[in-house]
Design a protein around this motif. Structure first.
Motif, short mmCIF file in Angstrom:
data_model
loop_
_atom_site.label_atom_id
_atom_site.label_comp_id
_atom_site.label_asym_id
_atom_site.label_seq_id
_atom_site.Cartn_x
_atom_site.Cartn_y
_atom_site.Cartn_z
N ALA A 6 -19.66 42.84 140.22
CA ALA A 6 -18.48 43.63 139.83
C ALA A 6 -17.42 42.75 139.18
O ALA A 6 -16.84 43.12 138.16
CB ALA A 6 -17.91 44.33 141.06
N VAL A 24 -10.79 50.81 146.92
CA VAL A 24 -11.21 51.46 145.67
C VAL A 24 -10.39 52.72 145.42
O VAL A 24 -9.91 52.95 144.31
CB VAL A 24 -12.72 51.80 145.73
CG1 VAL A 24 -13.13 52.63 144.51
CG2 VAL A 24 -13.55 50.52 145.80
N SER A 44 -12.12 42.14 141.43
CA SER A 44 -12.40 43.13 140.38
C SER A 44 -11.28 44.15 140.26
O SER A 44 -10.81 44.46 139.16
CB SER A 44 -13.72 43.86 140.68
OG SER A 44 -14.77 42.96 140.88
N LEU A 45 -10.85 44.66 141.42
CA LEU A 45 -9.82 45.69 141.41
C LEU A 45 -8.50 45.16 140.85
O LEU A 45 -7.82 45.84 140.09
CB LEU A 45 -9.61 46.22 142.83
CG LEU A 45 -10.85 46.80 143.52
CD1 LEU A 45 -10.51 47.25 144.94
CD2 LEU A 45 -11.42 47.96 142.72
N LEU A 82 -18.80 50.31 141.66
CA LEU A 82 -17.97 50.54 142.84
C LEU A 82 -18.45 51.68 143.74
O LEU A 82 -18.35 51.57 144.97
CB LEU A 82 -16.52 50.79 142.42
CG LEU A 82 -15.77 49.58 141.85
CD1 LEU A 82 -14.32 49.94 141.59
CD2 LEU A 82 -15.85 48.38 142.79
N LEU A 103 -16.94 49.44 136.16
CA LEU A 103 -16.71 49.53 137.59
C LEU A 103 -17.10 50.90 138.14
O LEU A 103 -17.48 51.02 139.31
CB LEU A 103 -15.24 49.24 137.91
CG LEU A 103 -14.83 47.77 137.85
CD1 LEU A 103 -13.35 47.62 138.18
CD2 LEU A 103 -15.66 46.92 138.80
N LEU A 122 -14.18 41.78 146.64
CA LEU A 122 -14.03 43.05 145.93
C LEU A 122 -12.66 43.15 145.27
O LEU A 122 -12.53 43.70 144.17
CB LEU A 122 -14.23 44.21 146.90
CG LEU A 122 -14.01 45.63 146.35
CD1 LEU A 122 -14.99 45.94 145.23
CD2 LEU A 122 -14.13 46.65 147.47
#
Length: 266
Positions: free
Chosen positions: A147, A256, A203-204, A126, A122, A200
């Motif tokens: 991602a 992020v 992924s996080l 990112l 990442l 997004l």
């Protein structure tokens, strides 16, 4: 109509190669640094070795992030995001990737504290996503999917190396769950949260889920706080420059940053 999901074969190949190299280097860093820590703990040689690991990791991370740049540019052009507008010639994402790679390699001196492989992957993707979102308030679907798929693969690699299958299962559950929740919020609120932000989040949330369930709300709180501070700073700077205020903000960079702060706090 432009298909945001489209990636050429060369884009897939480049992305897979970068991910494989990142995963292999993570395994080597963890294995070699753990070995050195066990045989040379507390010695000057061990300190030099750790510094060498951090320096090499930073350089390799920056090179791999730069290797992804052609794919990022191609994806942006395919969804009609101006390369000039997105300022993809910048070295900021590459530098950020190198710094993060160096930082995450620091605790890799012991197997119990070594970061999972998803972080190093990442760290390559990112910074590009956050930079594009900050510039044009848009997250290309292809990059969000890249991602998410890469994160899932690296989470599984971490499970193979460390045998932390409980954490892996938690991560793979947290990602899609958070994505569905944010997607629902994006539809209901019709503003503030975009579909790209929901993609997004998958992924996080996987990265946070690996650490523990408490990391998820912590990341959300940090994201809200950093977004609040970011909006204030942006408005002050625009007022000083006599520029018109924006009605919307890019949420991706703050998600992020909030995730990074939650991981540090954990």
């Amino acid at each position: 109509m432009v298909n945001e999901k489209l990636m050429l074969r060369s884009d897939y190949v480049r992305s897979v190669v970068v991910a494989l190299v990142a995963g292999l280097l993570w395994v080597l860093i963890v294995a070699s640094s753990a070995s050195w820590a066990g045989t040379q703990a507390g010695t000057e040689i061990a300190a030099v070795n750790r510094i060498s690991i951090v320096a090499m990791a930073g350089i390799v991370g920056a090179l791999l992030a730069a290797a992804l740049r052609p794919t990022v540019i191609a994806v942006c052009e395919r969804v009609e995001i101006s390369v000039d507008e997105a300022a993809l010639g910048t070295k900021v994402p590459v530098i950020v990737s190198g710094v993060v790679w160096g930082v995450v390699s620091v605790p890799a001196s012991t197997p119990t504290s070594s970061p999972h492989a998803a972080l190093v992957f990442l760290a390559l993707v990112l910074p590009w996503i956050a930079w594009i979102d900050q510039r044009v308030q848009r997250i290309p679907t292809a990059l969000a999917y890249l991602a998410a798929s890469g994160t899932a693969a690296m989470i599984l690699l971490t499970g193979v190396v460390h045998g932390t299958w409980g954490a892996v299962g938690r991560a793979l559950l947290a990602g899609p769950t958070a994505g569905v929740v944010f997607f629902a919020l994006a539809v209901l609120l019709r503003g503030g949260i975009g579909i790209g932000d929901a993609r997004l989040t998958v992924s996080l949330a996987m990265v946070l889920g690996y650490v523990g369930w408490t990391a998820l709300p912590a990341a959300l709180v940090f994201s809200i706080l950093t977004a609040f501070v970011g909006v204030i700073v942006a408005r002050v700077l625009r007022a000083i420059r006599s520029e018109p205020a924006r009605s919307h903000i890019a949420l991706g960079p703050y998600l992020v940053l909030g995730t990074a702060l939650a991981l540090v706090a954990s």
